[in-house]
Motif scaffolding. Structure first.
Motif, PDB file in Angstrom:
ATOM      1  N   ARG A  63      27.221 -32.050 -18.304  1.00  0.00           N
ATOM      2  CA  ARG A  63      28.194 -32.989 -17.752  1.00  0.00           C
ATOM      3  C   ARG A  63      29.525 -32.814 -18.490  1.00  0.00           C
ATOM      4  O   ARG A  63      29.850 -33.571 -19.405  1.00  0.00           O
ATOM      5  CB  ARG A  63      27.705 -34.438 -17.918  1.00  0.00           C
ATOM      6  CG  ARG A  63      26.446 -34.771 -17.134  1.00  0.00           C
ATOM      7  CD  ARG A  63      26.756 -34.927 -15.654  1.00  0.00           C
ATOM      8  NE  ARG A  63      25.555 -35.295 -14.916  1.00  0.00           N
ATOM      9  CZ  ARG A  63      24.707 -34.422 -14.394  1.00  0.00           C
ATOM     10  NH1 ARG A  63      24.917 -33.108 -14.547  1.00  0.00           N
ATOM     11  NH2 ARG A  63      23.646 -34.839 -13.737  1.00  0.00           N
ATOM     12  N   PRO A  64      30.312 -31.819 -18.113  1.00  0.00           N
ATOM     13  CA  PRO A  64      31.599 -31.615 -18.794  1.00  0.00           C
ATOM     14  C   PRO A  64      32.546 -32.788 -18.542  1.00  0.00           C
ATOM     15  O   PRO A  64      32.552 -33.360 -17.443  1.00  0.00           O
ATOM     16  CB  PRO A  64      32.127 -30.324 -18.166  1.00  0.00           C
ATOM     17  CG  PRO A  64      31.433 -30.227 -16.853  1.00  0.00           C
ATOM     18  CD  PRO A  64      30.084 -30.864 -17.026  1.00  0.00           C
ATOM     19  N   LEU A  65      33.327 -33.117 -19.547  1.00  0.00           N
ATOM     20  CA  LEU A  65      34.258 -34.237 -19.421  1.00  0.00           C
ATOM     21  C   LEU A  65      35.565 -33.747 -18.814  1.00  0.00           C
ATOM     22  O   LEU A  65      36.034 -32.649 -19.125  1.00  0.00           O
ATOM     23  CB  LEU A  65      34.527 -34.867 -20.793  1.00  0.00           C
ATOM     24  CG  LEU A  65      33.306 -35.316 -21.588  1.00  0.00           C
ATOM     25  CD1 LEU A  65      33.743 -35.989 -22.880  1.00  0.00           C
ATOM     26  CD2 LEU A  65      32.430 -36.245 -20.770  1.00  0.00           C
ATOM     27  N   ASP A  66      36.142 -34.571 -17.964  1.00  0.00           N
ATOM     28  CA  ASP A  66      37.419 -34.217 -17.355  1.00  0.00           C
ATOM     29  C   ASP A  66      38.464 -34.023 -18.460  1.00  0.00           C
ATOM     30  O   ASP A  66      38.579 -34.853 -19.370  1.00  0.00           O
ATOM     31  CB  ASP A  66      37.851 -35.337 -16.405  1.00  0.00           C
ATOM     32  CG  ASP A  66      39.029 -34.929 -15.548  1.00  0.00           C
ATOM     33  OD1 ASP A  66      38.791 -34.512 -14.405  1.00  0.00           O
ATOM     34  OD2 ASP A  66      40.181 -35.000 -16.025  1.00  0.00           O
TER      35      ASP A  66
END
Lengths: 426, 54
Positions: free
Chosen positions: A138-141
């Motif tokens: 879940r990469p962060l924006d």
């Protein structure tokens, strides 16, 4: 009569099971009614003695269609606890993989992103439900000004709050007071003012906090008023305890840096938007629904400080989109944990709402919070007892603070994307 | 299970280029930017995805 008594043959027969059950049921009904009447009389007597100010706790009876009425008669919390116990039963080793695969097929679980590749490791459905994801799944924006999604799920509703009313789906509204609690939080500190000297040491911050007065947005506050709100005989107090765990230094520094950038509200900004001449603000809301197959841990959407927690030990209705449309004020009825704090633009609140199948809300940094457990009533009862002792109305929630988590931020700092807790089965 | 976020954020919006975004256009509030949503009702979102920004 004498003849009848003498000549009638006495025949003994077993009572039919149905009749026996009906008799026992009737007897039990009589007992419960009698107990209810006694309690009602005692309550009325207590109200008379206290001048009508005794705390009241009544079972929730929501209005709505017949499905809702039937649901409101069910012991939802007990059912949820039984469901939780059932899901903690260990699954036989060779049934685990097919069982979880079936569950994943029904509810749409993405097995590729689960951190543990061997599904045999999960002894039961409860542990599988509370699974973790692979690092980087879940990469962060990258936008530092973005608010991140707190969980995997469907956006049910979002928008602006007008006149303190949150619009639920299909135009049903409920007030923020009902959702978050009507009282001002125990601690409401303003965001640190942007400082030209960003290299100010931590010691200087502590010394400033020890001064008698603090200057915020050109208005002077005494420290007790600044941190606890003005003392008033009319201001009800709730039983508050510090439930914080010490924050990690990395989180603390990142959150401090983020808050220092902002132009957040004043201590009076308790859920009322603060429109300063520098930057008018408004209140916004978003509702995200987690389906049974979703990843059920939740994360921090931004860098912020949690100052207090309010536990509303309500009911555990389902929060499916259907019931959200059908049952007005569903979120204000259900058991929920309201986390109150501030981010760089002012007030921030984060409310996980429980449901029948996932009644247990876990907050990682709260050592005492117990939801959907038998001890839940104990916490609420403590609050009610404290209210009764102070001759004040029962607030409806048990409140705790996180003052001890960070000496500099007066709350629990959370950086963006950090795992905060999760929903567990039962 | 459900998560409800309620938060305070600056009003206003940043005009798009087509609307004349530039040094001389918009109010001071517009130039500083306000809250903008990045989601639609019914949309599926994941942890870390931007639901809006200032």
């Amino acid at each position: 009569l004498r003849t009848a008594l003498r000549d009638t043959k006495v025949v003994w027969k077993p009572i039919p099971i149905g009749l026996g059950i009906a008799f026992l049921g009737g007897f039990q009904f009589y007992r419960t009614q009698a107990r209810h009447n006694e309690e009602e009389k005692a309550r009325q007597q207590q109200e008379l003695e206290d001048g009508g100010k005794a705390p009241k706790r009544q079972r929730i009876r929501p209005s709505g269609p017949w499905q809702v009425q039937i649901m409101s008669t069910l012991p939802l919390k007990a059912m949820s606890r039984i469901w939780g116990r059932f899901n903690e039963l260990e699954i036989p080793y060779y049934l685990r993989v097919p069982g979880f695969k079936l569950y994943g097929w029904i509810f749409g679980v993405n097995f590729d992103e689960i951190n543990e590749p061997d599904l045999h490791v999960f002894p039961n459905l409860a542990s599988f439900f509370y699974r973790t994801l692979k690092p980087g799944a879940r990469p962060l924006d990258p936008n530092p000004n973005a608010l991140l999604s707190p969980a995997d799920g469907k956006v049910i509703q979002f928008g602006t709050i007008d006149n303190g009313e949150v619009e639920q789906v299909k135009g049903v509204t409920y007030s923020l007071d009902a959702l978050l609690g009507s009282q001002k939080p125990t601690r409401a500190t303003p965001n640190p003012k942007p400082s030209a000297d960003r290299s100010k040491s931590a010691d200087q911050e502590i010394i400033r906090a020890d001064e008698e007065f603090a200057q915020v947005n050109g208005i002077s506050y005494t420290l007790p008023n600044l941190f606890s709100g003005p003392e008033s005989k009319d201001t009800p107090k709730t039983a508050t305890e510090d439930q914080s765990t010490p924050a990690r230094a990395s989180s603390e520094q990142e959150v401090r840096d983020s808050l220092a950038l902002g132009d957040g509200g004043t201590p009076d900004s308790w859920w009322q938007p603060v429109s300063t001449s520098a930057r008018p603000t408004a209140l916004y809301y978003a509702v995200i629904y987690l389906a049974p197959g979703d990843y059920h841990r939740f994360h921090s959407p931004c860098s912020w400080v949690v100052e207090s927690r309010r536990h509303f030990a309500g009911e555990l209705f389902s929060v499916s989109p259907y019931l959200q449309r059908t049952l007005p004020g569903l979120f204000t009825l259900n058991e929920r944990v309201v986390l109150l704090g501030r981010w760089r633009y002012g007030f921030f609140s984060y409310t996980p709402v429980g449901a029948t199948n996932v009644g247990s809300i876990k907050i990682n940094f709260d050592k005492e919070l117990r939801t959907n457990s038998l001890t839940t009533d104990t916490a609420a009862d403590r609050a009610a007892a404290a209210a009764a002792e102070n001759k004040q109305p029962y607030s409806g929630f048990a409140e705790a603070t996180y003052n001890g988590a960070s000496a500099l931020l007066h709350g629990q700092p959370l950086k963006r994307g950090e795992e905060m807790g999760g929903f567990q089965l039962g | 299970s459900t998560i409800v976020l309620v938060f305070e954020a600056p009003k206003g919006r940043r005009p798009s280029f087509d609307e004349g975004w530039g040094e001389a256009s918009g109010t001071e509030e517009d130039r500083r930017g306000g809250w903008r949503w990045n989601i639609k009702p019914g949309q599926y979102v994941q942890v870390g995805q931007a639901i809006g920004w200032v």
